[in-house]
Scaffold this active site. Structure first.
Site, PDB file in Angstrom:
ATOM      1  N   LYS A 223      -3.293 -12.201 -23.532  1.00 37.69           N
ATOM      2  CA  LYS A 223      -2.176 -11.342 -23.157  1.00 37.69           C
ATOM      3  C   LYS A 223      -0.981 -12.242 -22.820  1.00 37.69           C
ATOM      4  CE  LYS A 223      -1.857  -7.677 -22.800  1.00 37.69           C
ATOM      5  NZ  LYS A 223      -1.290  -6.697 -23.733  1.00 37.69           N
ATOM      6  N   HIS A 351      -7.959  -1.048 -29.000  1.00 38.68           N
ATOM      7  CA  HIS A 351      -7.156  -1.360 -27.816  1.00 38.68           C
ATOM      8  C   HIS A 351      -7.918  -1.005 -26.542  1.00 38.68           C
ATOM      9  CE1 HIS A 351      -4.212   0.331 -24.798  1.00 38.68           C
ATOM     10  NE2 HIS A 351      -3.772  -0.901 -24.914  1.00 38.68           N
TER      11      HIS A 351
HETATM   12  O1  GKR Z   1      -4.061  -4.488 -18.881  1.00 41.26           O
HETATM   13  O2  GKR Z   1      -2.147  -5.463 -18.516  1.00 41.26           O
HETATM   14  C1  GKR Z   1      -2.958  -4.904 -19.252  1.00 41.26           C
HETATM   15  C2  GKR Z   1      -2.628  -4.749 -20.717  1.00 41.26           C
HETATM   16  O3  GKR Z   1      -1.362  -5.254 -20.980  1.00 41.26           O
HETATM   17  C3  GKR Z   1      -2.726  -3.306 -21.144  1.00 41.26           C
HETATM   18  O4  GKR Z   1      -2.033  -2.495 -20.260  1.00 41.26           O
HETATM   19  C4  GKR Z   1      -2.234  -3.064 -22.539  1.00 41.26           C
HETATM   20  O5  GKR Z   1      -2.163  -1.697 -22.773  1.00 41.26           O
HETATM   21  O6  GKR Z   1      -4.198  -4.228 -23.263  1.00 41.26           O
HETATM   22  C5  GKR Z   1      -3.112  -3.549 -23.629  1.00 41.26           C
HETATM   23  C6  GKR Z   1      -2.444  -4.027 -24.879  1.00 41.26           C
HETATM   24  O7  GKR Z   1      -3.135  -4.509 -25.738  1.00 41.26           O
HETATM   25  O8  GKR Z   1      -1.235  -3.873 -25.029  1.00 41.26           O
HETATM   26 MG    MG Z   2      -1.546  -4.665 -27.161  1.00 46.29          MG
END
Ligand code: GKR
Ligand code: MG
Length: 454
Positions: A223, A351
């Site tokens: 991420k 996702h």
């Molecule tokens: O859990 O912070 C998180 C992710 O950024 C999530 O909210 C996203 O929706 O995992 C997700 C993504 O692939 O964009």
């Molecule tokens: Mg994403």
């Protein structure tokens, strides 16, 4: 099999301080657990988002489903749509008196309507956008009921949910190690959590080792959107060096401009399996896709059926769709989306957001029965660190993959004690909706979730 009762229970569980473009995860993550009970005493489970507004809608709509047969999911969908004020399913925009066709691109009124410009078109566009928002809400609210009814139908027929979706094409569903930059612990807590800090390339490699050692993952997603792009490029390169041959993905959640996305994509040529949502919107993604060597993936710019045509136009914006049954309207509707991806020649992954075992079971059945879901799926499971509402044992990771449950239904049972504890945590935690930005601002008052940032 008639639905007699539906129990809707909000829960909260501990969540580490995971950083992302919107801010940082709060100490508690929220979910809603749905139990559908039939006249024959069978119970089906569903899991969905926990934000208060969504919880309220799920609770209200649950009442509308009492008395329906568990096979009557079209009627359920229509009732939920009616409750939420969305257009009747199957009606076209012409019938509803607004803009045409289910595949209309609401964001480009000029192209769509030719000469019809001005205030009237503006009003129509706004109305269509409002309708689409309501339809998206219907899909989200409907999803846990769809899953719970499939769970019941599987139990009644003595077959796993994957069989109801066409039968599994794989016995185990591979997931990826989902890495996050993170603080050592939540600032208000005395002790760091067991994952420790990961604020640079070395920390990210260490985190990958921890997750791979524990779960055996065979692909990695980072991420991003947290640090300047060059630092995230360095982290990906460090992972590439530390785990040669392991497929890598980077997802900055649209934190970059088109120019930055192109630069990063080119610099990571040969290193990334795909680049996920580098920039916002279909036009921007299409520009990036045309200029970088790897496919682009999304869970942000294609999230409803009408996004497919513009995303698939001459310059393809995406090569990979991340499916998510929580917002695509449950498992059966997600299977339809998978068929659409097949028709358009799109690859697929899955996702995730912070979730518990009912969702993991549902994701696993769906992925198992989706032939064109060929990339390892995302999951936040490791970050829940064993907390769950289901009884332990059924779901486990072997070489990064979850064997598809073969017991009837979803194959998971509720742990009532754990549910009660997590419900109490929900009542006490003081969080009613996820807000990574305001939590981040408590510690960094100047932080904004500005996109693009770089
Ligand atoms: O859990 O912070 C998180 C992710 O950024 C999530 O909210 C996203 O929706 O995992 C997700 C993504 O692939 O964009
Ligand atoms: Mg994403």
């Amino acid at each position: 099999m008639i639905i007699r009762q539906i129990h809707v229970t909000p829960v909260a569980f501990r969540d580490p301080p995971l950083l992302n473009a919107a801010g940082v995860h709060e100490p508690w993550a929220l979910r809603t657990i749905v139990e559908v009970v039939t006249d024959q005493g069978l119970t089906g489970l569903g899991e969905t988002y926990g934000d208060l507004d969504h919880l309220g809608k799920v609770r209200t709509c649950a009442q509308a489903l009492i008395g329906l047969d568990v096979h009557a999911t079209n009627t359920m969908y229509a009732r939920i749509a009616a409750f939420l004020g969305a257009p009747e399913p199957g009606t076209t925009a012409t019938e509803t008196g607004t803009t045409p066709g289910p595949f209309t691109v609401a964001t480009n009124p000029k192209e769509r309507t030719g000469k019809r410009t001005g205030a009237r078109t503006g009003e129509r566009t706004k109305e269509r956008t409002r309708e689409r928002t309501r339809e998206r809400t219907v899909d989200r609210v409907f999803s846990p009921f769809d899953v719970a009814c499939l769970d019941i139908r599987g139990k009644a027929a003595g077959v796993p949910v994957s069989d109801l979706l066409g039968g599994r094409v794989r016995d185990a569903v591979p997931y990826s190690a989902y890495l996050f930059y993170k603080w050592a612990g939540h600032p208000d807590e005395q002790q760091p959590d067991r994952f420790g800090a990961a604020l640079d390339a070395a920390g990210i490699v260490e985190q990958a080792r921890l997750l791979i050692d524990e779960y055996g993952f065979e692909s990695i997603k980072l991420k991003g959107g947290v640090h300047p792009p060059d630092e995230e490029i360095a982290a990906i390169r460090a992972l590439h060096e530390a785990f040669p041959g392991v497929p890598l993905r980077l997802d900055p959640n649209a934190a970059w401009t088109v120019e930055t996305s192109i630069r990063v994509g080119r610099e990571l040529d040969g290193v990334l399996q795909y680049l996920e949502d580098p920039t916002a919107g279909i036009p921007g993604m299409a520009e990036v896709a045309a200029a970088v060597p790897m496919p682009l993936a999304t869970n942000m710019c294609v999230v409803t059926p009408e996004h497919f045509p513009p995303a698939m136009a001459a310059t393809r914006a995406i090569g990979v769709l991340l499916l998510d049954h929580h917002y695509w309207g449950g498992l059966v509707r997600s299977a339809h989306i998978a068929a659409m991806c097949d028709a358009f020649g799109l690859a697929m992954s899955m996702h995730s957001n912070s979730h518990l075992g009912i969702s993991l079971a549902a994701m696993t059945h769906l992925a198992a029965a989706t032939p064109n879901l060929t990339f390892a799926c995302d999951t936040h499971t490791p970050w829940q660190d064993g907390q769950d509402v289901i009884q332990p044992g059924t779901l486990h990771f072997t070489n990064g993959a979850v064997p598809v449950p073969t017991a009837p239904g979803l194959g998971v049972d509720l742990d009532r004690d754990a549910l009660a504890v997590m419900n109490e945590q929900y009542e006490k935690c003081g969080i009613v909706a996820r807000n990574d930005t305001s939590y981040m601002q408590r510690f960094t008052p100047t932080f904004t979730a500005k996109r693009p940032r770089w």
